[in-house]
Each structure stands twice: as C-alpha cells, then as structure tokens.
Design a protein around this motif. Structure first.
Motif, PDB file in Angstrom:
ATOM      1  N   PHE A 333       9.132   7.660   3.527  1.00 32.69           N
ATOM      2  CA  PHE A 333      10.005   6.550   3.154  1.00 32.69           C
ATOM      3  C   PHE A 333       9.459   5.225   3.669  1.00 32.69           C
ATOM      4  O   PHE A 333       8.725   5.174   4.658  1.00 32.69           O
ATOM      5  CB  PHE A 333      11.415   6.758   3.755  1.00 32.69           C
ATOM      6  CG  PHE A 333      12.245   7.784   3.057  1.00 32.69           C
ATOM      7  CD1 PHE A 333      12.936   7.492   1.896  1.00 32.69           C
ATOM      8  CD2 PHE A 333      12.353   9.069   3.587  1.00 32.69           C
ATOM      9  CE1 PHE A 333      13.713   8.448   1.261  1.00 32.69           C
ATOM     10  CE2 PHE A 333      13.126  10.035   2.957  1.00 32.69           C
ATOM     11  CZ  PHE A 333      13.811   9.724   1.793  1.00 32.69           C
ATOM     12  N   ARG A 334       9.836   4.164   2.992  1.00 30.26           N
ATOM     13  CA  ARG A 334       9.623   2.823   3.504  1.00 30.26           C
ATOM     14  C   ARG A 334      10.610   2.566   4.641  1.00 30.26           C
ATOM     15  O   ARG A 334      11.693   3.118   4.626  1.00 30.26           O
ATOM     16  CB  ARG A 334       9.830   1.783   2.402  1.00 30.26           C
ATOM     17  CG  ARG A 334       8.801   1.835   1.285  1.00 30.26           C
ATOM     18  CD  ARG A 334       9.160   0.821   0.199  1.00 30.26           C
ATOM     19  NE  ARG A 334       8.131   0.823  -0.871  1.00 30.26           N
ATOM     20  CZ  ARG A 334       8.205   0.046  -1.953  1.00 30.26           C
ATOM     21  NH1 ARG A 334       9.248  -0.765  -2.109  1.00 30.26           N
ATOM     22  NH2 ARG A 334       7.262   0.101  -2.865  1.00 30.26           N
ATOM     23  N   PRO A 335      10.241   1.687   5.617  1.00 33.58           N
ATOM     24  CA  PRO A 335       9.036   0.877   5.754  1.00 33.58           C
ATOM     25  C   PRO A 335       7.939   1.622   6.485  1.00 33.58           C
ATOM     26  O   PRO A 335       8.167   2.702   7.014  1.00 33.58           O
ATOM     27  CB  PRO A 335       9.531  -0.303   6.587  1.00 33.58           C
ATOM     28  CG  PRO A 335      10.545   0.314   7.493  1.00 33.58           C
ATOM     29  CD  PRO A 335      11.244   1.358   6.656  1.00 33.58           C
ATOM     30  N   ALA A 336       6.755   0.994   6.534  1.00 35.63           N
ATOM     31  CA  ALA A 336       5.605   1.631   7.185  1.00 35.63           C
ATOM     32  C   ALA A 336       5.516   1.209   8.644  1.00 35.63           C
ATOM     33  O   ALA A 336       4.492   0.731   9.107  1.00 35.63           O
ATOM     34  CB  ALA A 336       4.328   1.261   6.441  1.00 35.63           C
ATOM     35  N   SER A 337       6.606   1.409   9.372  1.00 38.53           N
ATOM     36  CA  SER A 337       6.606   1.020  10.782  1.00 38.53           C
ATOM     37  C   SER A 337       6.458   2.209  11.714  1.00 38.53           C
ATOM     38  O   SER A 337       6.451   2.060  12.936  1.00 38.53           O
ATOM     39  CB  SER A 337       7.900   0.268  11.119  1.00 38.53           C
ATOM     40  OG  SER A 337       9.032   1.020  10.710  1.00 38.53           O
ATOM     41  N   GLY A 338       6.336   3.410  11.115  1.00 37.37           N
ATOM     42  CA  GLY A 338       6.127   4.612  11.914  1.00 37.37           C
ATOM     43  C   GLY A 338       4.745   5.167  11.680  1.00 37.37           C
ATOM     44  O   GLY A 338       3.801   4.429  11.393  1.00 37.37           O
ATOM     45  N   ARG A 339       4.647   6.489  11.752  1.00 36.79           N
ATOM     46  CA  ARG A 339       3.355   7.125  11.554  1.00 36.79           C
ATOM     47  C   ARG A 339       2.999   7.106  10.070  1.00 36.79           C
ATOM     48  O   ARG A 339       3.830   7.398   9.200  1.00 36.79           O
ATOM     49  CB  ARG A 339       3.408   8.569  12.065  1.00 36.79           C
ATOM     50  CG  ARG A 339       2.076   9.262  12.105  1.00 36.79           C
ATOM     51  CD  ARG A 339       2.131  10.534  12.921  1.00 36.79           C
ATOM     52  NE  ARG A 339       0.850  11.225  12.924  1.00 36.79           N
ATOM     53  CZ  ARG A 339       0.597  12.307  13.625  1.00 36.79           C
ATOM     54  NH1 ARG A 339       1.550  12.856  14.396  1.00 36.79           N
ATOM     55  NH2 ARG A 339      -0.602  12.867  13.581  1.00 36.79           N
ATOM     56  N   THR A 340       1.742   6.770   9.751  1.00 36.09           N
ATOM     57  CA  THR A 340       1.348   6.646   8.350  1.00 36.09           C
ATOM     58  C   THR A 340       1.501   7.966   7.613  1.00 36.09           C
ATOM     59  O   THR A 340       1.240   9.047   8.164  1.00 36.09           O
ATOM     60  CB  THR A 340      -0.110   6.158   8.229  1.00 36.09           C
ATOM     61  OG1 THR A 340      -0.508   6.211   6.849  1.00 36.09           O
ATOM     62  CG2 THR A 340      -1.070   7.036   9.026  1.00 36.09           C
ATOM     63  N   SER A 341       1.887   7.871   6.356  1.00 34.78           N
ATOM     64  CA  SER A 341       2.049   9.088   5.554  1.00 34.78           C
ATOM     65  C   SER A 341       0.709   9.698   5.156  1.00 34.78           C
ATOM     66  O   SER A 341       0.673  10.778   4.564  1.00 34.78           O
ATOM     67  CB  SER A 341       2.911   8.805   4.320  1.00 34.78           C
ATOM     68  OG  SER A 341       2.498   7.623   3.671  1.00 34.78           O
ATOM     69  N   PHE A 342      -0.423   9.054   5.463  1.00 36.84           N
ATOM     70  CA  PHE A 342      -1.725   9.726   5.389  1.00 36.84           C
ATOM     71  C   PHE A 342      -1.737  10.981   6.287  1.00 36.84           C
ATOM     72  O   PHE A 342      -2.509  11.907   6.053  1.00 36.84           O
ATOM     73  CB  PHE A 342      -2.842   8.790   5.868  1.00 36.84           C
ATOM     74  CG  PHE A 342      -3.474   7.941   4.792  1.00 36.84           C
ATOM     75  CD1 PHE A 342      -3.599   8.396   3.488  1.00 36.84           C
ATOM     76  CD2 PHE A 342      -3.987   6.686   5.103  1.00 36.84           C
ATOM     77  CE1 PHE A 342      -4.200   7.619   2.504  1.00 36.84           C
ATOM     78  CE2 PHE A 342      -4.590   5.902   4.130  1.00 36.84           C
ATOM     79  CZ  PHE A 342      -4.690   6.368   2.820  1.00 36.84           C
ATOM     80  N   ASP A 343      -0.895  10.984   7.339  1.00 38.90           N
ATOM     81  CA  ASP A 343      -0.912  12.062   8.340  1.00 38.90           C
ATOM     82  C   ASP A 343       0.016  13.219   7.991  1.00 38.90           C
ATOM     83  O   ASP A 343       0.292  14.074   8.837  1.00 38.90           O
ATOM     84  CB  ASP A 343      -0.512  11.507   9.716  1.00 38.90           C
ATOM     85  CG  ASP A 343      -1.516  10.501  10.251  1.00 38.90           C
ATOM     86  OD1 ASP A 343      -2.666  10.514   9.780  1.00 38.90           O
ATOM     87  OD2 ASP A 343      -1.140   9.712  11.142  1.00 38.90           O
ATOM     88  N   TYR A 344       0.480  13.239   6.731  1.00 42.39           N
ATOM     89  CA  TYR A 344       1.488  14.236   6.341  1.00 42.39           C
ATOM     90  C   TYR A 344       1.064  15.657   6.739  1.00 42.39           C
ATOM     91  O   TYR A 344       1.809  16.396   7.383  1.00 42.39           O
ATOM     92  CB  TYR A 344       1.704  14.140   4.828  1.00 42.39           C
ATOM     93  CG  TYR A 344       2.765  15.063   4.291  1.00 42.39           C
ATOM     94  CD1 TYR A 344       4.095  14.685   4.242  1.00 42.39           C
ATOM     95  CD2 TYR A 344       2.431  16.337   3.813  1.00 42.39           C
ATOM     96  CE1 TYR A 344       5.081  15.531   3.732  1.00 42.39           C
ATOM     97  CE2 TYR A 344       3.389  17.187   3.308  1.00 42.39           C
ATOM     98  CZ  TYR A 344       4.718  16.780   3.266  1.00 42.39           C
ATOM     99  OH  TYR A 344       5.669  17.629   2.759  1.00 42.39           O
ATOM    100  N   TRP A 345      -0.175  16.023   6.403  1.00 44.86           N
ATOM    101  CA  TRP A 345      -0.584  17.411   6.668  1.00 44.86           C
ATOM    102  C   TRP A 345      -1.070  17.617   8.112  1.00 44.86           C
ATOM    103  O   TRP A 345      -1.279  18.745   8.537  1.00 44.86           O
ATOM    104  CB  TRP A 345      -1.634  17.861   5.665  1.00 44.86           C
ATOM    105  CG  TRP A 345      -0.983  18.263   4.363  1.00 44.86           C
ATOM    106  CD1 TRP A 345      -0.366  19.434   4.087  1.00 44.86           C
ATOM    107  CD2 TRP A 345      -0.876  17.464   3.196  1.00 44.86           C
ATOM    108  NE1 TRP A 345       0.144  19.432   2.806  1.00 44.86           N
ATOM    109  CE2 TRP A 345      -0.172  18.209   2.231  1.00 44.86           C
ATOM    110  CE3 TRP A 345      -1.287  16.175   2.840  1.00 44.86           C
ATOM    111  CZ2 TRP A 345       0.128  17.740   0.958  1.00 44.86           C
ATOM    112  CZ3 TRP A 345      -1.000  15.715   1.581  1.00 44.86           C
ATOM    113  CH2 TRP A 345      -0.299  16.491   0.655  1.00 44.86           C
ATOM    114  N   ASP A 346      -1.209  16.545   8.862  1.00 42.14           N
ATOM    115  CA  ASP A 346      -1.439  16.697  10.296  1.00 42.14           C
ATOM    116  C   ASP A 346      -0.138  17.047  11.021  1.00 42.14           C
ATOM    117  O   ASP A 346      -0.161  17.689  12.081  1.00 42.14           O
ATOM    118  CB  ASP A 346      -2.009  15.399  10.887  1.00 42.14           C
ATOM    119  CG  ASP A 346      -3.411  15.099  10.382  1.00 42.14           C
ATOM    120  OD1 ASP A 346      -4.136  16.055  10.061  1.00 42.14           O
ATOM    121  OD2 ASP A 346      -3.756  13.908  10.289  1.00 42.14           O
TER     122      ASP A 346
END
Length: 364
Positions: A333-346
């Motif tokens: 979800f927005r906003p991008a103030s947490g962990r990036t969603s690039f890290d989904y599978w991490d």
C-alpha cells in the motif's frame, strides 16, 4: 542538457528583389529569436545560362516560359544593398549570413561584410572551385547535401579540406588531383581539426518536401560516417521535421520564412509565415531542454512524489513475533514510508522480527 541549436531563418530570395522587404525580414527573424538570418548572394550572369529552364517549383504557372536567368535577375540584390542588410542585422542583434553562389560573391561576403561562417548550397555540392574557396577562407563551413549521394558528400568534403589546408600553408598543390585530395583527406583532422570545421546539413531538395521524402534518419548516417556535426535544412511544411531532426542530433537547422506564403516567387510556398516562424523558433528552443541528459535518475522535482505514489509492505493481518510470514499476511500500500515492496519475497517466508498489527508498516 544538449547544446544550443543554431537556428537560421532563411530569408533567401523571399524579398523578391526589394531591399526594403529584405530589411523587414531581418526584423522579423530577430523578433522571432533566430540566431541568424540568411540571404543569397549571386549574379544571374554567373549562375545560369540564359537557356537554363526553370525548375518545376520555380514556375508560377504551366505557361511560365521564363528562364532561370530571367528569374534570378529579378531577385538579385546589389553589394550596397547587402551592406545595408549586414548593418540592419548588427542593429537588431542577429547574425548576418548569406549563401555565396560564386567565388566573387564569397570574397565579397568574407572580406567586405565579415560573415562569420560560409554556407554552401545543395546545388553547389559539386562546384569544386567554390568548395576549395570556402575552405581557403578558414571560416567554419555549413554544407547542404540535398540531392547528394554519400560518395558525393565525401568528395565535396575533400575539396573543402584541401582548401583549408591551403589556407594554413600546409598544401602547395595547384591542381587538386585525386592523389592530392586523398593526401588532404588523410591529414584533415590531424592538422586542422576538420571534423569541427564543417557542419553537414541533411536536406531534401523539394519545395515543399513531402513527409515521405524527408528521410531524417539519413542525418545520423552522415554523422556516423564522417564524424562531423550535422544539421537539417528543412523544406517541409511546419516545424515538426526540424523538431525531430534536433531530437536526432541536429545542431544547426535552417528554414525559409516569408511575410506571405502566397506571394509570387520560388520559395514562398515552402516557407513559414511570421507567426509560424515565431512558433518554429520557440519549439526548437524547447527541444534541447526536453532532451536533457543521457543519465536516467530520479529528478529532484520527482523526489517528493516517490513517497506519495510508491508502496510499502504492510501487515494484512495481525502477525506475532517469530511467526513465519505468509502471502496472506502481507500487502502493498501507499505511502512508501516503510519497507520497499521490492522486498516482498524477502519478507514472505521469513519469521516476523516483532509483533505487527493489521495495517502497520513492516519495517523489519
């Protein structure tokens, strides 16, 4: 940002033989923001036989029986009138240029009017004595290549290179045979930085030139083959072709303009009207700004939007510390103030670093 595009407003012979109209064209070009306004310096007696027929675009009607000589005679300006135009350009802060069509005209433009660069017309690409004389001036040369094959462009460049070497006292030969030209060609960049000396303009000699005949990509072939700066002499309608040419690497563009596209004369129909010229120059000034640099990065103006429109990893359910996180436990979800969603599978398949409540940003 790419370099400044040098815009030549081509008045040509659209003054119809009137120096007063020519001065008004200078004013129009200056007001439009062009870098230079260019005319044509010629003598009908030195340019065309009395038997030379008009080109199709030069005819005012099917029964126009004038010769080229007749037409050109009506469009000549005197040396005194060219001095007036040079002075008018100086007073308006715009560069004066004129295409010379014979060696006497070139000498007048260089020695008496002090032109800063030489323009060779497409029709004179094979006029070897004029090409050599252009090189001998030592001035930068702009070479138009309408109607030309690549081999003809190279041969024209060889004559200019020979003239330039002669001007520097580095070539003594009087007869410019193929062997002499080859020698000049091999030495051109080592001794006189020839690639920076001549700008080659792609051009289609048709008035007006149809879209399917413009072949703009040929400009890139010219640049790659010869290593010179390239430009575009635009005979099409409107400004789009020149805008595209700058996008393809043109550093010089020229375009005919007039007060009335319906006026009688060989070039009016393929010219821009006053409003068109202003829009043309304005469009071209925007192109280098739009092209920017070759570097792809987040622009400073974009930085504030990243957090707003990008997503963070969010707990979709309550998650206990140490629990193995499953797909159903994570959302983006927005906003991008947490962990990036690039890290989904991490995150998915790993143990939770702490307790998370539903809707809380995942930060571990």
């Amino acid at each position: 940002m790419t370099e400044h595009v040098f815009v030549i407003a081509e008045a040509g012979v659209n003054h119809n033989g009137s120096v007063t109209t020519a001065e008004e064209l200078v004013d129009l070009a200056a007001s439009a923001g062009a870098d230079a306004v260019k005319f044509q310096t010629f003598s009908a007696d030195s340019l065309a036989l009395e038997s030379a027929e008009l080109a199709a675009y030069q005819r005012t009607s099917d029964d126009d029986r004038r010769s080229q000589h007749d037409l050109l005679r009506q469009l000549e300006l005197s040396h005194a009138e060219f001095r007036r135009l040079r002075d008018r350009c100086e007073s308006r802060g715009i560069e004066f240029l004129s295409t010379a069509f014979d060696i006497a005209g070139l000498d007048f433009l260089v020695t008496e009017l002090g032109i800063p660069k030489v323009k060779i017309a497409s029709g004179d690409l094979t006029f070897a004595p004029l090409l050599v004389a252009a090189g001998r001036t030592g001035l930068p040369v702009i070479l138009s290549t309408g109607m030309a094959e690549m081999a003809e462009i190279e041969r024209a460049l060889r004559f200019i290179a020979a003239g330039l070497l002669q001007s520097r006292g580095q070539l003594d030969a009087v007869r410019l045979t193929d062997d002499v030209l080859e020698n000049a060609w091999q030495r051109r960049n080592d001794e006189v930085a020839f690639a920076q000396h001549v700008t080659i303009l792609h051009c289609t000699t048709e008035y007006p030139a149809a879209d399917e005949h413009l072949n703009l990509r040929a400009m890139q072939t010219i640049a790659t083959t010869f290593g010179h700066q390239v430009g575009y002499s635009d005979h099409s309608l409107g400004s789009l072709a020149s805008v595209l040419a700058v996008g393809l690497g043109a550093t010089v563009v020229e375009k005919h303009f007039t007060f009335d596209v319906r006026a009688e004369g060989p070039d009016h129909a393929a010219s821009l009207d006053p409003d068109g010229l202003r829009d043309y120059v304005a469009d071209l000034r925007r192109v280098p700004v739009m092209l920017g640099s070759t570097e792809k990065r987040c622009q400073p103006v974009e930085e504030g939007n990243r957090a707003v429109v990008r997503r963070s990893l969010v707990a979709a359910t309550d998650i206990k510390e140490g629990a193995i996180i499953a797909d159903v436990d994570v959302a983006c979800f927005r906003p991008a103030s947490g962990r990036t969603s690039f890290d989904y599978w991490d995150v998915v398949g790993a143990p939770a670093s702490r307790d998370y409540r539903r809707g809380e940003l995942i930060d571990g």
